[in-house]
Motif scaffolding. Structure first.
Motif, PDB file in Angstrom:
ATOM      1  N   UNK A   1       3.423  19.309   1.564  1.00  0.00           N
ATOM      2  CA  UNK A   1       3.507  17.929   1.979  1.00  0.00           C
ATOM      3  C   UNK A   1       2.844  17.020   0.951  1.00  0.00           C
ATOM      4  N   UNK A   2       1.834  17.547   0.301  1.00  0.00           N
ATOM      5  CA  UNK A   2       1.140  16.766  -0.713  1.00  0.00           C
ATOM      6  C   UNK A   2       2.023  16.396  -1.889  1.00  0.00           C
ATOM      7  N   UNK A   3       2.947  17.286  -2.247  1.00  0.00           N
ATOM      8  CA  UNK A   3       3.859  16.990  -3.356  1.00  0.00           C
ATOM      9  C   UNK A   3       4.758  15.800  -3.016  1.00  0.00           C
ATOM     10  N   UNK A   4       5.247  15.746  -1.786  1.00  0.00           N
ATOM     11  CA  UNK A   4       6.075  14.618  -1.359  1.00  0.00           C
ATOM     12  C   UNK A   4       5.306  13.316  -1.360  1.00  0.00           C
ATOM     13  N   UNK A   5       4.066  13.378  -0.934  1.00  0.00           N
ATOM     14  CA  UNK A   5       3.212  12.184  -0.938  1.00  0.00           C
ATOM     15  C   UNK A   5       2.999  11.690  -2.370  1.00  0.00           C
ATOM     16  N   UNK A   6       2.673  12.611  -3.273  1.00  0.00           N
ATOM     17  CA  UNK A   6       2.429  12.214  -4.658  1.00  0.00           C
ATOM     18  C   UNK A   6       3.686  11.675  -5.327  1.00  0.00           C
ATOM     19  N   UNK A   7       4.845  12.244  -5.013  1.00  0.00           N
ATOM     20  CA  UNK A   7       6.095  11.730  -5.561  1.00  0.00           C
ATOM     21  C   UNK A   7       6.362  10.316  -5.053  1.00  0.00           C
ATOM     22  N   UNK A   8       6.152  10.085  -3.765  1.00  0.00           N
ATOM     23  CA  UNK A   8       6.323   8.751  -3.193  1.00  0.00           C
ATOM     24  C   UNK A   8       5.384   7.749  -3.863  1.00  0.00           C
ATOM     25  N   UNK A   9       4.129   8.137  -4.023  1.00  0.00           N
ATOM     26  CA  UNK A   9       3.143   7.223  -4.620  1.00  0.00           C
ATOM     27  C   UNK A   9       3.484   6.924  -6.084  1.00  0.00           C
ATOM     28  N   UNK A  10       3.988   7.893  -6.800  1.00  0.00           N
ATOM     29  CA  UNK A  10       4.380   7.680  -8.190  1.00  0.00           C
ATOM     30  C   UNK A  10       5.549   6.707  -8.273  1.00  0.00           C
ATOM     31  N   UNK A  11       6.552   6.906  -7.422  1.00  0.00           N
ATOM     32  CA  UNK A  11       7.701   5.994  -7.404  1.00  0.00           C
ATOM     33  C   UNK A  11       7.266   4.593  -6.987  1.00  0.00           C
ATOM     34  N   UNK A  12       6.378   4.506  -6.009  1.00  0.00           N
ATOM     35  CA  UNK A  12       5.872   3.208  -5.559  1.00  0.00           C
ATOM     36  C   UNK A  12       5.104   2.498  -6.678  1.00  0.00           C
ATOM     37  N   UNK A  13       4.304   3.231  -7.418  1.00  0.00           N
ATOM     38  CA  UNK A  13       3.543   2.634  -8.527  1.00  0.00           C
ATOM     39  C   UNK A  13       4.465   2.121  -9.623  1.00  0.00           C
ATOM     40  N   UNK A  14       5.495   2.879  -9.940  1.00  0.00           N
ATOM     41  CA  UNK A  14       6.440   2.441 -10.968  1.00  0.00           C
ATOM     42  C   UNK A  14       7.252   1.238 -10.495  1.00  0.00           C
ATOM     43  N   UNK A  15       7.648   1.231  -9.235  1.00  0.00           N
ATOM     44  CA  UNK A  15       8.390   0.091  -8.685  1.00  0.00           C
ATOM     45  C   UNK A  15       7.506  -1.153  -8.631  1.00  0.00           C
ATOM     46  N   UNK A  16       6.233  -0.975  -8.374  1.00  0.00           N
ATOM     47  CA  UNK A  16       5.308  -2.114  -8.296  1.00  0.00           C
ATOM     48  C   UNK A  16       5.180  -2.816  -9.643  1.00  0.00           C
ATOM     49  N   UNK A  17       5.243  -2.056 -10.714  1.00  0.00           N
ATOM     50  CA  UNK A  17       5.171  -2.664 -12.051  1.00  0.00           C
ATOM     51  C   UNK A  17       6.341  -3.627 -12.243  1.00  0.00           C
ATOM     52  N   UNK A  18       7.515  -3.225 -11.811  1.00  0.00           N
ATOM     53  CA  UNK A  18       8.701  -4.053 -11.968  1.00  0.00           C
ATOM     54  C   UNK A  18       8.713  -5.249 -11.017  1.00  0.00           C
ATOM     55  N   UNK A  19       8.327  -5.037  -9.745  1.00  0.00           N
ATOM     56  CA  UNK A  19       8.438  -6.082  -8.735  1.00  0.00           C
ATOM     57  C   UNK A  19       7.216  -6.989  -8.628  1.00  0.00           C
ATOM     58  N   UNK A  20       6.172  -6.759  -9.393  1.00  0.00           N
ATOM     59  CA  UNK A  20       4.937  -7.546  -9.270  1.00  0.00           C
ATOM     60  C   UNK A  20       5.172  -9.025  -9.548  1.00  0.00           C
ATOM     61  N   UNK A  21       5.995  -9.333 -10.520  1.00  0.00           N
ATOM     62  CA  UNK A  21       6.204 -10.745 -10.836  1.00  0.00           C
ATOM     63  C   UNK A  21       7.046 -11.463  -9.783  1.00  0.00           C
ATOM     64  N   UNK A  22       7.859 -10.717  -9.028  1.00  0.00           N
ATOM     65  CA  UNK A  22       8.684 -11.341  -7.991  1.00  0.00           C
ATOM     66  C   UNK A  22       7.893 -11.640  -6.730  1.00  0.00           C
ATOM     67  N   UNK A  23       6.854 -10.859  -6.451  1.00  0.00           N
ATOM     68  CA  UNK A  23       6.096 -11.082  -5.214  1.00  0.00           C
ATOM     69  C   UNK A  23       4.818 -11.881  -5.450  1.00  0.00           C
TER      70      UNK A  23
END
Length: 126
Positions: A1-23
């Motif tokens: 379950x930890x692997x799924x959590x870490x994958x989600x957090x990694x994708x969320x961190x990368x998406x946050x870099x892109x969407x930070x200027x929009x929010x």
């Protein structure tokens, strides 16, 4: 379950870099919110594992049910306290802590997939 959590957090961190200027939030506060949420989620996963194992070997079903419910309530209280602490912080985004905690659910959904992948790899090695 930890692997799924870490994958989600990694994708969320990368998406946050892109969407930070929009929010209209700073990238630093968003990433720190994700980091706090990730630590919180990993602590929750560890606590769920420990409380489940303790309740399995603890004795009666009523004891197990009570223990699981108490630990579940404590995890929610800790989440509420952490969000309340960082509610007005300029340095850590409380909303991203909550979004990051959703990684717990995605990790639970991805668990069967990762289990299947690792079991297949284990069979190939032997």
């Amino acid at each position: 379950m930890g692997m799924g959590v870490l994958l989600y957090e990694l994708i969320l961190s990368l998406a946050a870099i892109f969407f930070a200027r929009f929010i209209k939030y700073s990238i630093t506060s968003i990433e720190l919110g994700i980091l706090v949420g990730t630590v919180l989620v990993l602590a929750m996963v560890i606590d769920m594992g420990i409380s489940t194992e303790d309740s399995l070997y603890g004795g009666t079903p009523s004891y197990a049910q009570r223990k699981i419910m108490i630990h579940s309530l404590l995890r929610k209280v800790v989440l509420f306290i952490v969000v309340a602490i960082f509610w007005n912080s300029r340095y850590i985004n409380a909303f991203m802590i909550v979004i990051s905690v959703f990684g717990l659910k995605s990790g639970a959904y991805m668990y069967p997939l990762f289990k299947k992948i690792f079991e297949k790899r284990r069979k190939e090695e032997t």
